[in-house]
Design an enzyme around this catalytic site. Structure first.
Site, PDB file in Angstrom:
ATOM      1  N   ASP A  89      -0.925 -12.144  36.786  1.00 39.65           N
ATOM      2  CA  ASP A  89      -0.613 -11.044  36.972  1.00 39.65           C
ATOM      3  C   ASP A  89      -1.764 -10.557  38.447  1.00 39.65           C
ATOM      4  O   ASP A  89      -3.362 -11.557  37.716  1.00 39.65           O
ATOM      5  CB  ASP A  89      -0.939  -9.813  35.571  1.00 39.65           C
ATOM      6  CG  ASP A  89      -0.628  -8.351  35.734  1.00 39.65           C
ATOM      7  OD1 ASP A  89      -0.546  -7.774  37.081  1.00 39.65           O
ATOM      8  OD2 ASP A  89      -0.260  -7.884  35.292  1.00 39.65           O
ATOM      9  N   ASP A 192       0.611  -6.046  40.513  1.00 35.36           N
ATOM     10  CA  ASP A 192       0.617  -4.689  40.016  1.00 35.36           C
ATOM     11  C   ASP A 192       0.384  -4.175  41.316  1.00 35.36           C
ATOM     12  O   ASP A 192       0.435  -3.986  42.557  1.00 35.36           O
ATOM     13  CB  ASP A 192      -1.254  -4.744  39.262  1.00 35.36           C
ATOM     14  CG  ASP A 192      -1.822  -3.625  38.805  1.00 35.36           C
ATOM     15  OD1 ASP A 192      -1.155  -3.652  37.496  1.00 35.36           O
ATOM     16  OD2 ASP A 192      -2.117  -3.050  39.593  1.00 35.36           O
ATOM     17  N   GLU A 247       5.884  -4.577  40.196  1.00 38.38           N
ATOM     18  CA  GLU A 247       5.455  -3.219  40.099  1.00 38.38           C
ATOM     19  C   GLU A 247       5.294  -2.336  40.754  1.00 38.38           C
ATOM     20  O   GLU A 247       4.306  -2.088  41.545  1.00 38.38           O
ATOM     21  CB  GLU A 247       4.175  -3.416  39.035  1.00 38.38           C
ATOM     22  CG  GLU A 247       4.490  -2.220  37.779  1.00 38.38           C
ATOM     23  CD  GLU A 247       3.309  -1.650  37.832  1.00 38.38           C
ATOM     24  OE1 GLU A 247       3.341  -1.103  36.759  1.00 38.38           O
ATOM     25  OE2 GLU A 247       1.983  -1.595  38.303  1.00 38.38           O
ATOM     26  N   HIS A 309       2.440  -3.034  28.325  1.00 35.24           N
ATOM     27  CA  HIS A 309       1.716  -2.944  27.653  1.00 35.24           C
ATOM     28  C   HIS A 309       1.395  -1.416  28.374  1.00 35.24           C
ATOM     29  O   HIS A 309       0.380  -0.610  27.722  1.00 35.24           O
ATOM     30  CB  HIS A 309       0.425  -4.178  28.148  1.00 35.24           C
ATOM     31  CG  HIS A 309      -0.062  -3.762  29.544  1.00 35.24           C
ATOM     32  ND1 HIS A 309       1.167  -3.933  30.628  1.00 35.24           N
ATOM     33  CD2 HIS A 309      -1.045  -3.642  30.069  1.00 35.24           C
ATOM     34  CE1 HIS A 309       0.540  -4.503  31.486  1.00 35.24           C
ATOM     35  NE2 HIS A 309      -0.019  -2.905  31.855  1.00 35.24           N
ATOM     36  N   ASP A 310       2.085  -0.743  29.012  1.00 34.69           N
ATOM     37  CA  ASP A 310       1.405   1.156  29.570  1.00 34.69           C
ATOM     38  C   ASP A 310       2.155   2.022  28.803  1.00 34.69           C
ATOM     39  O   ASP A 310       2.205   3.329  28.672  1.00 34.69           O
ATOM     40  CB  ASP A 310       1.557   0.641  30.839  1.00 34.69           C
ATOM     41  CG  ASP A 310       0.790   0.089  31.582  1.00 34.69           C
ATOM     42  OD1 ASP A 310      -0.043  -0.318  31.773  1.00 34.69           O
ATOM     43  OD2 ASP A 310       1.374  -0.995  33.122  1.00 34.69           O
TER      44      ASP A 310
HETATM   45  C1  GLC Z   1      -0.509  -1.350  37.067  1.00 33.04           C
HETATM   46  C2  GLC Z   1      -1.254  -1.507  35.219  1.00 33.04           C
HETATM   47  C3  GLC Z   1      -1.955  -0.621  34.385  1.00 33.04           C
HETATM   48  C4  GLC Z   1      -3.034  -0.810  35.051  1.00 33.04           C
HETATM   49  C5  GLC Z   1      -2.833   0.036  36.652  1.00 33.04           C
HETATM   50  C6  GLC Z   1      -3.691  -0.423  37.252  1.00 33.04           C
HETATM   51  O1  GLC Z   1       0.211   0.284  36.244  1.00 33.04           O
HETATM   52  O2  GLC Z   1       0.252  -2.569  34.587  1.00 33.04           O
HETATM   53  O3  GLC Z   1      -2.006  -1.135  32.804  1.00 33.04           O
HETATM   54  O4  GLC Z   1      -4.028   0.250  34.408  1.00 33.04           O
HETATM   55  O5  GLC Z   1      -2.220  -0.911  37.168  1.00 33.04           O
HETATM   56  O6  GLC Z   1      -4.487  -1.166  37.321  1.00 33.04           O
END
Ligand code: GLC
Ligand code: CA
Length: 500
Positions: A89, A192, A247, A309-310
């Site tokens: 990541d 990310d 993402e 995880h979100d």
């Molecule tokens: C992404 C991650 C999340 C994190 C955010 C800020 O959405 O998946 O867990 O809090 O970015 O880095």
């Protein structure tokens, strides 16, 4: 298939209650047995953990509680030996406020690192520079720094200052962090909130009526494309075609697909639409049609995600294990790469937390509970986990489900095995088949190999409009042969008879 590991909650080797890299190494036999092709680890770098590792204070080391670089190298070579891949990541939008760059930047306006971040004077009324709102809470995305009398931007927590990607020195330094891990043999990156890197150079206000949505889901700018092309050329300079997964948190397939560029930007982009839509035949038909329209049309390979995880776990969100299992069949048999989140294969539900127990600033604790490995408490965690286990941890433990041919784990294992065996499921063409209301049927076809998937998305028995050899069914006792009916929420994969 990519399997997402949230290392903190995966497996603990030394009994401190926090999962670690050795814990992952200890479970590789399990992951191989399950049929995992590729691991994605959420961030493993040193971090003060304000946002549970998404606030990185050093991009080129390992958080000591997880292990060290030597252990990481061992993990990489062990995965190579097993023909599995590993994706890290990468958190390029922001660093921790404890990263040496930011500590230096906030020291003085003359710091060499000042321009690594986004600093602005306040508005004439003394408030923040614009109306941008940060993620999770309806608060400004800016914090005032008393020492240097300017505001800095943070799309997430104040402990996560945004990097200034308009600065070539930032681009160079961050591309170097990719090279560091590629040199160590990683097979790619999950990037990310990649859509946030390009900021409006004018720093104009977001539309007033939308600003409550937070700037994170509004930011979508042309300036991102050259940045992505540069990242791609860094990554693709390495052998083995390392993968770039973005993402792109925009919840709109038409926008997300554009981050593929013309095949010269992201390899894969998360399309989160399925996580936000109801579990009905109409809604899934629309989701798939939108993927065909926007991704297939530009030659982009889609992704399928139900859990991470979100988000609340699918077994919780869809309010039934049968629905979650049927949804899993969809994402493993539609055209694209499925991403599974640790514990999804166990049918885990969200841990239930009382008000005072929530510690994640984004309120996402429930999906991040430790994985139960053994039936007996503490479920394979020598002294228990860092947070409570999910509901029914004993009954859902890996060792229990491995022995039960009707368990959710056995269903995932059979599904993934079939996906491996049948090229039609991995690469085949897709076409809808006619189906009755409340059900969906489609065909995957490659050369001589044709498979049909039939899904009942209702809570009532439905007519099965197809026949053939049953290769897989979530209703395990249907494996003997179709009897013309689909149970409530049943998903079935058939090799059709010649005539059908
Ligand atoms: C992404 C991650 C999340 C994190 C955010 C800020 O959405 O998946 O867990 O809090 O970015 O880095
Ligand atoms: Ca540990």
């Amino acid at each position: 298939m990519v399997y997402q590991i949230y290392p903190r909650s995966f497996s603990d080797s030394n009994g401190d209650g926090i999962g670690d890299l050795q814990g992952i190494l200890d479970r590789l036999d399990y992951l191989e047995w399950l049929g995992v092709d590729c691991l994605w680890l959420t961030p493993i770098y040193p971090s003060p953990m304000a946002d549970f590792s998404y606030d990185v204070s050093n991009y080129t080391d390992i958080w000591p509680t997880f292990g060290d670089l030597e252990l990481f190298d061992r993990l990489v070579s062990e995965l190579q030996r097993r023909n599995m891949r590993i994706v890290l990541d990468w958190v390029p939008n922001h660093t921790s406020d404890q990263h040496p760059w930011f500590l230096d930047a906030r020291r003085s306006k003359d710091s060499n690192y000042r321009d690594f971040y986004v600093w602005k004077d306040g508005a004439p009324d003394g408030g923040p520079p614009n109306n941008w709102v940060r993620s999770w809470v309806n608060l400004p995305a800016w914090t005032y720094d008393e020492g240097t009398e300017q505001w800095y931007l943070h799309c997430f927590l104040p402990e996560q200052p945004d990097l200034n990607w308009a600065n070539p020195a930032v681009r160079e330094a961050m591309n170097d962090t990719l090279r560091f891990w590629l040199d160590r043999g990683v097979d790619g990156f999950r990037m990310d909130v990649i859509h946030l890197l390009a900021k409006d150079p004018e720093f104009g206000d977001d539309p007033e009526d939308l600003k409550v949505l937070s700037h994170v889901v509004l930011n979508h700018r042309e300036e991102i494309h050259p940045i992505l092309r540069e990242i791609r050329s860094t990554v693709k300079a390495y052998p083995g075609d390392p993968v770039i997964v973005g993402e792109v948190y925009l919840i709109d397939a038409s926008l997300v697909a554009s981050y593929h560029g013309s095949g010269d930007e992201l390899d894969l982009a998360f399309n989160f639409e399925p996580m936000f839509r109801p579990f009905t035949a109409e809604s899934w038909r629309e989701i798939v049609d939108r993927v065909i329209e926007h991704f297939d049309a530009r030659g982009a390979w889609p992704t399928w995600v139900l859990n991470n995880h979100d988000a609340p776990r699918s077994a919780t969100r869809l309010r039934s294990l049968e629905r979650a299992q049927a949804a899993a069949v969809m994402i493993c048999t539609l055209r694209g790469t499925p991403f599974l989140f640790q514990g999804e294969e166990l049918g885990l539900e969200n841990a239930v937390l009382q008000e005072g127990e929530v510690i994640d600033p984004g309120f996402r604790d429930g999906a991040r509970a430790p994985i139960p490995w053994e039936q007996e408490s503490p479920h394979g965690w020598k002294k228990g986990g860092w947070m409570q286990f999910p509901p029914d941890a004993a009954a859902k433990a890996v060792e229990v489900q491995q022995k039960d041919p009707a368990s959710t784990l056995s269903i995932y294992k059979a599904l993934l095995e079939l996906r491996r065996q049948e090229p039609a499921l991995r690469r085949g063409d897709f076409r809808w088949l006619e189906s009755l209301p409340g059900t969906l049927s489609w065909e995957r076809c490659e050369a001589e190999s044709i498979l049909h998937v039939h899904l009942n998305l209702t809570g009532k028995e439905a007519v099965l409009e197809g026949s053939g050899e049953v290769l897989f069914s979530t209703g395990r006792d249907h494996l003997d042969g179709p009897n013309g009916a689909l149970r409530p929420h049943e998903a079935m994969i058939l090799r059709p008879n010649e005539a059908s």
